[in-house]
Design an enzyme around this catalytic site. Structure first.
Site, PDB file in Angstrom:
ATOM      1  N   ASP A 207       0.865  -1.191   0.000  1.00  0.00           N
ATOM      2  CA  ASP A 207       0.000   0.000   0.000  1.00  0.00           C
ATOM      3  C   ASP A 207       0.898   1.237   0.000  1.00  0.00           C
ATOM      4  O   ASP A 207       0.765   2.123   0.841  1.00  0.00           O
ATOM      5  CB  ASP A 207      -0.938  -0.010   1.222  1.00  0.00           C
ATOM      6  CG  ASP A 207      -1.868   1.199   1.230  1.00  0.00           C
ATOM      7  OD1 ASP A 207      -2.009   1.850   0.180  1.00  0.00           O
ATOM      8  OD2 ASP A 207      -2.450   1.502   2.298  1.00  0.00           O
TER       9      ASP A 207
ATOM     10  N   ASN B 277      -2.744   3.460  12.725  1.00  0.00           N
ATOM     11  CA  ASN B 277      -4.055   2.794  12.808  1.00  0.00           C
ATOM     12  C   ASN B 277      -3.874   1.294  12.625  1.00  0.00           C
ATOM     13  O   ASN B 277      -4.637   0.495  13.156  1.00  0.00           O
ATOM     14  CB  ASN B 277      -4.989   3.333  11.723  1.00  0.00           C
ATOM     15  CG  ASN B 277      -6.286   2.547  11.637  1.00  0.00           C
ATOM     16  OD1 ASN B 277      -7.101   2.591  12.530  1.00  0.00           O
ATOM     17  ND2 ASN B 277      -6.434   1.769  10.564  1.00  0.00           N
TER      18      ASN B 277
ATOM     19  N   ASP C 280      -5.706  -3.787  11.992  1.00  0.00           N
ATOM     20  CA  ASP C 280      -5.789  -2.597  12.850  1.00  0.00           C
ATOM     21  C   ASP C 280      -5.146  -2.860  14.202  1.00  0.00           C
ATOM     22  O   ASP C 280      -5.395  -3.907  14.827  1.00  0.00           O
ATOM     23  CB  ASP C 280      -7.254  -2.214  13.087  1.00  0.00           C
ATOM     24  CG  ASP C 280      -7.781  -1.307  12.004  1.00  0.00           C
ATOM     25  OD1 ASP C 280      -7.347  -1.462  10.840  1.00  0.00           O
ATOM     26  OD2 ASP C 280      -8.626  -0.445  12.310  1.00  0.00           O
TER      27      ASP C 280
ATOM     28  N   ASP D 269      -2.203   9.648   9.772  1.00  0.00           N
ATOM     29  CA  ASP D 269      -3.001   8.891   8.812  1.00  0.00           C
ATOM     30  C   ASP D 269      -4.328   8.463   9.444  1.00  0.00           C
ATOM     31  O   ASP D 269      -4.355   8.002  10.593  1.00  0.00           O
ATOM     32  CB  ASP D 269      -2.196   7.647   8.401  1.00  0.00           C
ATOM     33  CG  ASP D 269      -2.797   6.912   7.218  1.00  0.00           C
ATOM     34  OD1 ASP D 269      -2.906   7.518   6.141  1.00  0.00           O
ATOM     35  OD2 ASP D 269      -3.159   5.726   7.377  1.00  0.00           O
TER      36      ASP D 269
ATOM     37  N   GLU E   4     -11.113   4.990  16.518  1.00  0.00           N
ATOM     38  CA  GLU E   4     -12.303   4.149  16.597  1.00  0.00           C
ATOM     39  C   GLU E   4     -12.063   2.985  17.545  1.00  0.00           C
ATOM     40  O   GLU E   4     -11.089   2.256  17.420  1.00  0.00           O
ATOM     41  CB  GLU E   4     -12.508   3.617  15.185  1.00  0.00           C
ATOM     42  CG  GLU E   4     -13.670   2.765  14.954  1.00  0.00           C
ATOM     43  CD  GLU E   4     -13.654   2.372  13.484  1.00  0.00           C
ATOM     44  OE1 GLU E   4     -14.465   2.888  12.742  1.00  0.00           O
ATOM     45  OE2 GLU E   4     -12.781   1.560  13.091  1.00  0.00           O
TER      46      GLU E   4
ATOM     47  N   GLU F  52      -5.444  13.641   8.856  1.00  0.00           N
ATOM     48  CA  GLU F  52      -6.320  13.242   7.752  1.00  0.00           C
ATOM     49  C   GLU F  52      -7.685  12.905   8.344  1.00  0.00           C
ATOM     50  O   GLU F  52      -7.871  11.842   8.935  1.00  0.00           O
ATOM     51  CB  GLU F  52      -5.733  12.008   7.040  1.00  0.00           C
ATOM     52  CG  GLU F  52      -6.549  11.631   5.817  1.00  0.00           C
ATOM     53  CD  GLU F  52      -6.269  10.222   5.294  1.00  0.00           C
ATOM     54  OE1 GLU F  52      -6.525   9.982   4.112  1.00  0.00           O
ATOM     55  OE2 GLU F  52      -5.816   9.357   6.076  1.00  0.00           O
TER      56      GLU F  52
ATOM     57  N   HIS G 272      -1.861  12.301  -2.793  1.00  0.00           N
ATOM     58  CA  HIS G 272      -1.366  11.041  -3.352  1.00  0.00           C
ATOM     59  C   HIS G 272      -2.465  10.013  -3.557  1.00  0.00           C
ATOM     60  O   HIS G 272      -2.231   8.972  -4.155  1.00  0.00           O
ATOM     61  CB  HIS G 272      -0.287  10.479  -2.427  1.00  0.00           C
ATOM     62  CG  HIS G 272      -0.839  10.158  -1.064  1.00  0.00           C
ATOM     63  ND1 HIS G 272      -1.141  11.144  -0.145  1.00  0.00           N
ATOM     64  CD2 HIS G 272      -1.165   8.998  -0.477  1.00  0.00           C
ATOM     65  CE1 HIS G 272      -1.625  10.582   0.946  1.00  0.00           C
ATOM     66  NE2 HIS G 272      -1.650   9.271   0.775  1.00  0.00           N
TER      67      HIS G 272
HETATM   68  C1  NOJ Z   1      -4.739   6.979   3.995  1.00  0.00           C
HETATM   69  C2  NOJ Z   1      -3.639   7.152   3.006  1.00  0.00           C
HETATM   70  O1  NOJ Z   1      -3.710   8.453   2.467  1.00  0.00           O
HETATM   71  C3  NOJ Z   1      -3.799   6.080   1.951  1.00  0.00           C
HETATM   72  O2  NOJ Z   1      -2.892   6.270   0.905  1.00  0.00           O
HETATM   73  C4  NOJ Z   1      -3.633   4.737   2.593  1.00  0.00           C
HETATM   74  O3  NOJ Z   1      -3.889   3.723   1.652  1.00  0.00           O
HETATM   75  C5  NOJ Z   1      -4.589   4.563   3.772  1.00  0.00           C
HETATM   76  N1  NOJ Z   1      -4.609   5.708   4.636  1.00  0.00           N
HETATM   77  C6  NOJ Z   1      -4.224   3.366   4.596  1.00  0.00           C
HETATM   78  O4  NOJ Z   1      -3.064   3.661   5.339  1.00  0.00           O
END
Ligand code: NOJ
Length: 556
Positions: A65, A107, A175, A205, A212, A248, A315
């Site tokens: 990811d 997270n 998580d 992030d 939660e 975020e 991104h």
């Molecule tokens: C938010 C990030 O901006 C995204 O790129 C990512 O895939 C998810 N969080 C999971 O970490």
């Protein structure tokens, strides 16, 4: 005096630049960007006027990811360099007066993380309770799969563990159980570690998911999750008084406000303005100011020391999830009609310049908005030169292609064989032959030159960052006009969303005969008569006007 009392709130008029080390500059020629390469290119950011670099995850990762799946929170991925090279880069940035923040992704971990490996191995493992387990997935558990094209559930059965675990994102990202004090202690250690190496804070992030606790068995007995965020912020400030948390949080405004903390703003320092960003695109699609103007009027003021973080692209996909279905369709029709451009039915995997068909006037207008509207502007690498996406690259990675430095091989990003590059380059009209840093550095009419001018004027105009702002009523639907006032100084900005020139009449309280409006983005000035003034705008034109009193000297 407000200006001097807020001078240490550096984030209020910062210029934040987000980059991924692996796609920025490859110094050792292996095809992957690295910290050594980034250190070499800090000068480009400094000369542009960037004051803070946000590093996307650079920690060890199986990279399923884009690095948001971490296997060691205390390390540097060996593809990007060593811890020593990371610190060397920090020193180079500091030498230029640039602060550095980094993604804090706590997270979840990668399922390859030793904690998860240990947790799944036995119910007696000391790490078992670091994740969230269930014998049966709850029917009333948290709802909402974030990546619906890839995942169908938030719970995955793990053979080895003999139980289901919670994963908000991909199933390879279990998580963490932040209700567990041991996990909280470890996260505190992670924060402290990077702060002591020299970071000035974090982009946090997925904040709502991090807090939660519904997945936890005894959720009712748990303390208010916001207490945890307050604790993190307090810990951060104890380590480094000027460090920030940029969160975020993609929620409606009233819900996002909770993440700043109560009036005294003791949780996140900044929250991204996802709503304003989405309304901007609706305004662009309609060629009308109203959707964005409404968002700005609706947007609550952040706590005194907090700030909204504003952005045009990031991104991830351009998410349009907070627009209505019809509004989203309008934006799709205007900027991403082809299915291949869309993602999860809610966003576009594109960058701005291609969505605007490379129309430089229009692109310039959008960045003028970014730097003049209240909030800390955050740029995504490549925006300064108008890089586009490469749709042949899968999913969100379409907007994560290598930085285009020159028209040399591999866009000057790397000397490796093209097939060894960490990601493909953009092809076609937005590729490095046409769009690159070197050629724009030499061209006073380039987007890069425009970006530098915007940043210089933004940094020279404290009203924009710290002032009171007001969206003004004007006699043209296509024009957004706003003013910012601070310590007797006033800046007015006007933006034309339509492709026809227009003239508007501005009524400005507090202006006196003899005052003039001096253009900040071009030569020229306009006299004011009776508090009223007529201002002309080109197609997609924009103007920033400073009120200058008779006898006052303004240094452009
Ligand atoms: C938010 C990030 O901006 C995204 O790129 C990512 O895939 C998810 N969080 C999971 O970490």
């Amino acid at each position: 005096m407000r200006r001097s009392t807020t001078a240490d709130l550096w984030w209020k008029n910062a210029v934040i630049y987000c980059l991924d080390v692996e796609t920025f500059f490859d110094a050792n020629g292996d095809g992957c960007g690295d910290f050594h390469g980034l250190a070499e290119r800090v000068g480009h950011l400094d000369e542009m006027g960037v004051t803070c670099i946000w590093l996307m995850p650079f920690y060890p990762t199986p990279d399923r990811d884009d690095g948001y799946d971490i296997t060691d929170f205390y390390g540097v991925d060996s593809r990007l360099g060593s811890s020593g090279e990371f610190v060397e880069f920090l020193r180079v940035a500091r030498d230029r007066g640039i602060r550095v923040i980094a993604d804090l992704v706590v997270n979840h971990t990668s399922n390859q993380h030793p904690w998860f490996q240990s947790a799944r191995s036995s119910r007696e493992s000391p790490h078992r309770d670091w994740y969230v387990w269930r014998d049966e997935p709850p029917t009333d558990g948290p709802e909402g799969v974030v990546f619906p094209d890839q995942e169908k559930s938030l719970w995955e059965y793990d053979e080895e563990a003999g139980q289901y675990y919670l994963h908000r994102f991909y199933k390879h990202q279990p998580d963490l159980n932040v209700a567990n004090p041991a996990v909280r202690d470890e996260i505190a250690r992670v924060l402290g570690y990077w702060l002591h190496l020299g970071l000035s804070g974090f982009r946090v992030d997925a904040v709502p998911f991090l807090l939660e606790t519904e997945g936890a068995l005894d959720a009712e007995e748990l303390p208010d999750p916001h207490e945890y965020l307050r604790d993190l912020r307090a810990l951060l400030s104890r380590h480094n008084g000027e460090a920030v948390l940029l969160g975020e949080v993609n929620l409606p405004y009233p819900d996002t406000m909770r993440f700043f903390g109560d009036e005294d703003g003791d949780e996140l320092t900044m929250c991204f303005d996802f709503i304003g960003m989405q309304r901007l695109y609706l305004s662009l699609a309609r060629k009308q100011a109203a959707p964005l103007a409404e968002a700005l009027r609706e947007r609550p003021a952040p706590p005194e020391d907090g700030h909204w973080a504003t952005f045009v692209r990031n991104h991830d996909e351009l998410t349009l999830d907070k627009l209505s279905k019809e509004e989203r369709q309008e934006v799709f029709d205007a900027f991403g009609p082809d299915k291949s451009m869309q993602l999860y039915d809610r966003g576009l995997r594109r960058r701005l310049p291609s969505m605007l068909d490379g129309d430089l006037d229009r692109i310039r207008m959008v960045y003028s908005l970014l730097f003049s509207l209240p909030g800390t502007p955050v740029l995504f690498y490549g925006e300064e030169i108008g890089m586009s996406e490469e749709l042949s690259v899968e999913g969100r990675n379409a907007v994560r292609t290598p930085m285009q430095w020159s028209d040399d091989d591999n866009g000057g990003f790397s000397k490796a064989d093209p097939e060894k590059l960490v990601a493909p380059l953009v092809r076609g009209e937005f590729g490095p032959a046409e769009v690159n840093v070197v050629s724009q550095l030499r061209d006073p009419a380039s987007l890069l030159s425009w970006m530098k001018l915007l940043i210089r004027r933004y940094r020279q105009s404290p009203e924009l960052a710290w002032g009171r702002y007001e969206v003004l009523s004007v006699d043209a639907d296509q024009v957004l006009a706003h003013r910012a006032d601070q310590d007797g100084g006033t800046v007015v900005a006007l933006h034309n969303f339509a492709d026809e020139p227009v003239e508007v009449t501005l009524r400005l309280d507090g202006l006196e005969p003899g005052d003039k409006l001096v253009d900040l983005l071009a030569d020229g000035s306009t006299p004011v008569a009776d508090g009223e003034v007529k201002v002309g705008l080109d197609r997609y034109g924009c103007r920033w006007l400073r009120v200058v009193k008779p006898g006052e000297v303004f240094l452009p």
